[in-house]
Design an enzyme around this catalytic site. Structure first.
Site, PDB file in Angstrom:
ATOM      1  CD  GLU A 226      -2.709   1.390   2.372  1.00 15.46           C
ATOM      2  OE1 GLU A 226      -3.204   0.343   2.938  1.00 15.46           O
ATOM      3  OE2 GLU A 226      -3.162   2.484   2.763  1.00 15.46           O
ATOM      4  NE  ARG A 304      -9.433   0.198   8.809  1.00 19.69           N
ATOM      5  CZ  ARG A 304     -10.839   0.246   8.267  1.00 19.69           C
ATOM      6  NH1 ARG A 304     -11.664  -0.569   9.025  1.00 19.69           N
ATOM      7  NH2 ARG A 304     -11.200   0.902   7.365  1.00 19.69           N
ATOM      8  CD  GLU A 707      -8.771  -4.400   5.186  1.00 20.70           C
ATOM      9  OE1 GLU A 707      -9.580  -3.827   4.940  1.00 20.70           O
ATOM     10  OE2 GLU A 707      -7.788  -4.152   5.655  1.00 20.70           O
TER      11      GLU A 707
HETATM   12  N1  LUZ Z   1      -5.684   1.966   4.358  1.00 27.35           N
HETATM   13  C1  LUZ Z   1      -5.946   3.148   4.712  1.00 27.35           C
HETATM   14  C2  LUZ Z   1      -6.367   0.930   4.938  1.00 27.35           C
HETATM   15  O1  LUZ Z   1      -5.060   3.894   4.202  1.00 27.35           O
HETATM   16  N2  LUZ Z   1      -6.742   3.302   5.605  1.00 27.35           N
HETATM   17  C3  LUZ Z   1      -7.710   2.560   6.114  1.00 27.35           C
HETATM   18  O2  LUZ Z   1      -8.575   3.045   6.716  1.00 27.35           O
HETATM   19  C4  LUZ Z   1      -7.299   1.164   5.619  1.00 27.35           C
HETATM   20  N3  LUZ Z   1      -7.985   0.207   6.271  1.00 27.35           N
HETATM   21  C5  LUZ Z   1      -7.957  -1.042   5.865  1.00 27.35           C
HETATM   22  C6  LUZ Z   1      -6.847  -1.206   5.205  1.00 27.35           C
HETATM   23  N4  LUZ Z   1      -6.280  -0.444   4.561  1.00 27.35           N
HETATM   24 MO1  MOS Z   2      -4.658  -2.926   3.080  1.00 27.23          MO
HETATM   25  S1  MOS Z   2      -4.102  -3.423   4.995  1.00 27.23           S
HETATM   26  O1  MOS Z   2      -6.209  -3.022   2.803  1.00 27.23           O
HETATM   27  O2  MOS Z   2      -3.581  -2.284   1.959  1.00 27.23           O
END
Ligand code: LUZ
Ligand code: MOS
Length: 766
Positions: A226, A304, A707
């Protein structure tokens, strides 16, 4: 139901970054990284590396033309170390060579003199010394402090959960190709093409329009890509920018394990108060998040964690506080669940501990406190479309919990050395990025003159099946066959300003944008048909099954004819659309709002058989009633659920990241870091698609699935714990995941105290 990538996957024809044809003149990069976890760089000597045949250049922070900064939320993360190194594996220099082998060999010829600084790997220690990434936050509902006074029982404890290596099959990698006028075309194995584009532009000091990021597909991301694809992309782009040559870097597995961040380990304190009728009246929890050396996504992950402090229970008085603690580990990052699972492990531990103290079944407390319609979450939102009880009772009845319990009891009565354990694991997971602005997406649709359709969205295919879902959305909206639709690569030039494919929200966000684009095209095409067919005002015209229908009768215009006609009439056959989730908001000053578009619910029953001689175990079953809504692809959704369950079990029972006191990763290869294999998969995974209405905010009412099912894996921990207690009923067991076979064995024989065993000479001197 089909899966679009299945054919090329099984034939080995799917293109990942390392499969893309390599351009003539391509150079290869390799990182020289810190050999210690914390220290001050005194000197760096790469003269020997530079003289090796085939080595073109060694780049350091001094070569960076823009900012030596890749921190997205907090600017605390240099791309290349300058004065200090903050974790074992921190990139210090980049070797560029004519071949991959040469680059890697040259890395070994580099030497740094580093004066050691104190190493902290424990989040509580970091917190005690004031090393926080961001100020702590507290979410509150009611008055927990006062409510404890009115409780019949108050139980306290501590829970620890470990990190987790993403172990995507495809390691990190990037490939930059120089084009004219300083443009760079960049292939990246990233969940976030825009994050890569933004970071590269920042590091190079060029406008974002100079950088085109293209993603075919990923061999897995799980959150690991990510944000953390950014550094490799920035490094190869820097080399390309300086040398005007194509530069590629695909990390070896051990480089990836050493240098990349993982799921955040957490250490937490809890206090839970109940009344005699088992209602949880008060809950207080403090989370110490092990963020690693820099912020990365840790503040968002921490947020979160706070959101999911209550899992799926209504707790009228709740106080949750979280600290994001800076340690000398690789910066921990997004991982499927994003801090939610860590919070849910703590509340489940608190409930288990309370049940043991009260001498009741854990399930009685769980069942008595499930969220109900209209209940308030501690962040202000109310439960709407709440399926908690529905999932729970469906699981209980469908899978005959009473019978499963009876079987386990009978088994345990007749077996001295094998014991069965059962646990229920209900879940509730909020869908939306917790940062409101990230909840947007766009789509670009081209209808070509032969009637075939090219679709681009911001969604990245990483094996989760999003391309299949996007094809279904386009095919349904345009009412054409799937074979007419092609999903293009994810590309920042076609789709700008993407949010990462993350937060389980990718199909919802990009699918909704795609729907909007297709609706506009359909309206335009119907207008063309009306004119062409001379349809009267009061007659209805529809596009269905690849033809035009007038007042419910075939109108004599097929899809290809319609497209030809529209083209001849010079009607626009392309459309771009943008979607932003409505009705979500959150105020971080009050920590109240409506952050989630909706919630996903479910309940799992997990059964395990424990070999009490060896500490080894087999999961007999994971039986789930899950709130998919109106699943638009049961094959994709089942695959997501099964994979997530196994990954969750791995996190809770097998995957053991070991660092030594000096901060060096010891479990740095697949020989020492055990992930679930086919033998670790439960004997039976039975996922029932509960008939639930879904949500307006979910794509075609098919709820987000990436998830939530991971958290069923937490049930594996508690099933195992129950099996241990069937062998040693009065065992004092800590809450410390992963519950590896080694830990299980020690728990089974509490009289055996390993601290009394003499330390080996090797260990003492390490
Ligand atoms: N990524 C993010 C995430 O930047 N914000 C989120 O709230 C999130 N939630 C789940 C997985 N990735
Ligand atoms: Mo994610 S933990 O939905 O990149």
């Amino acid at each position: 139901m089909s899966f679009v990538d299945a054919n090329t996957h099984v034939r080995g024809e799917s293109l990942y970054l390392d499969d893309l044809p390599v351009v003539t003149g391509t150079l290869y990069a390799c990182v020289y990284s810190s050999p210690v976890a914390h220290g001050r760089i005194r000197s760096l000597d790469y003269t020997a590396a530079l003289t090796m045949p085939g080595v073109v250049r060694v780049l350091t922070a001094a070569d960076i033309t823009g900012e030596n900064q890749i921190g997205g939320i907090v600017p605390d993360e240099p791309l290349l170390a300058t004065d200090t190194v903050d974790f074992w594996g921190m990139p210090i220099a980049l070797v560029i060579a004519e071949s991959d082998e040469t680059a890697r060999a040259a890395v070994h010829a580099i030497q740094a003199e580093i004066e050691p600084l104190p190493v902290i790997t424990d989040p509580r220690e970091a917190c005690a010394q004031g090393h926080l990434i961001v100020p702590p936050r507290t979410f509150r509902l009611g008055d927990a402090e006062a409510a404890f006074g009115a409780c019949d029982f108050v139980i306290e404890g501590r829970a620890d959960s470990g990190g987790q290596e993403h172990l995507y099959l495809e390691t990190h990698g990037a490939y930059a190709i120089p084009l004219e006028n300083g443009h760079i075309k960049l292939y990246s194995s990233t969940q976030g093409p825009t994050a890569v584009q933004r970071t590269v532009a920042r590091v190079l000091g060029v406008p974002m329009h100079q950088i085109e990021v293209d993603v075919t597909r990923l061999g897995g991301g799980f959150g690991g890509k990510e944000d953390q694809a950014n550094s490799w992309a920035a490094l190869v782009s820097l080399a390309t920018h300086r040398l005007r040559r194509p530069v590629k870097y695909v990390l070896h597995r051990m480089e990836d394990l050493r240098m990349s961040g993982k799921r955040h380990p957490y250490s937490s304190d809890f206090r839970i108060g109940l009344t005699k009728d088992l209602k949880i009246q008060a809950y207080q929890v403090t989370f110490y998040q092990n963020a690693g050396a820099s912020a990365d996504l840790s503040p968002a992950v921490m947020e979160r964690t706070l959101f999911h402090a209550n899992n799926t229970y209504f707790i009228p008085n709740l106080t949750a506080t979280a600290y994001s603690c800076r340690t000398n580990l690789p910066s921990n990052t997004a991982f499927r669940g994003f801090g939610g699972p860590q919070a849910m492990f703590v509340i489940e531990s608190a409930i288990a501990k309370a049940a043991e103290a009260l001498g009741v079944a854990t399930t009685d407390i769980q069942r008595a406190n499930l969220l109900q319609e209209g209940d308030e979450f501690h962040y202000g939102q109310r439960a709407e479309g709440c399926e908690a009880l529905h999932c729970w009772t469906d699981a209980e009845e469908r899978f005959d919990l009473a019978q499963l319990r009876q079987e386990a009891d009978d088994f345990n009565a007749h077996n001295a050395l094998n014991k069965k354990g059962i646990a229920m694991m209900p879940i509730c997971f909020g869908i939306s990025f917790t940062k409101k602005w990230m909840n947007q997406a766009s789509a670009l649709v081209h209808i070509y003159t032969d009637g075939s359709v090219g679709v681009s969205t911001g969604a990245v295919e990483m094996g989760q099946g999003v391309n299949m879902k996007m094809m279904q959305v386009a095919a349904q909206c345009l009412s054409v066959g799937l074979e007419r639709i092609r999903l293009e690569t994810t590309n920042t030039t076609r789709i700008a300003n993407t949010s990462p494919s993350a937060a389980s929200a990718t199909s919802d966000l990009n699918g909704k944008a795609l729907q909007l684009a297709c609706q506009t095209l359909t309206e335009r095409l119907i207008a063309v048909a009306r004119i062409k067919l001379g349809v009267k005002e009061n007659q209805t015209v529809q596009l269905q099954d690849e033809q035009i229908w007038v007042d419910g009768q075939p109108g004599g215009l097929t899809w290809p004819q319609l497209i030809q006609e529209a083209y001849q009439q010079r009607v626009n056959l392309s459309e771009h659309a943008h979607y932003a989730t409505p009705d979500i908001h959150f105020d971080t000053t009050t920590e109240k709002g409506h952050p989630f578009a909706y919630h996903v619910y479910g309940t799992a029953i997990v059964g395990v058989t424990l070999n009490c001689l060896r500490g080894t175990y087999v999961f007999d079953y994971v039986k789930v009633s899950h709130d998919f809504g109106k699943s638009m692809n049961t094959l994709v959704d089942r695959g997501q659920a099964e994979g997530a369950i196994v990954q969750g079990i791995g996190w809770m029972t097998l995957e053991d990241l070991q660092y030594n006191a000096a901060g060096k990763l010891l479990s740095n290869a697949l020989s020492t870091y055990k992930i679930p294999d086919i033998y670790a998969v439960p004997q039976e995974i039975d996922v029932h698609f509960l008939d639930t209405p879904g949500s307006d905010y979910a794509i075609m009412r098919s709820k987000a699935v990436g998830e939530p099912p991971l958290m069923y894996g937490i049930g594996a921990y508690f099933a195992l714990r129950n099996a241990i207690r069937a062998f040693v009923p009065d065992a004092e067991l800590s809450f410390s995941a992963p519950l590896t076979p080694e830990k299980v064995l020690l728990a089974l024989y509490p009289a055996f105290n390993p601290t009394l065993v003499p330390q080996t000479a090797g260990k003492a001197s390490a």
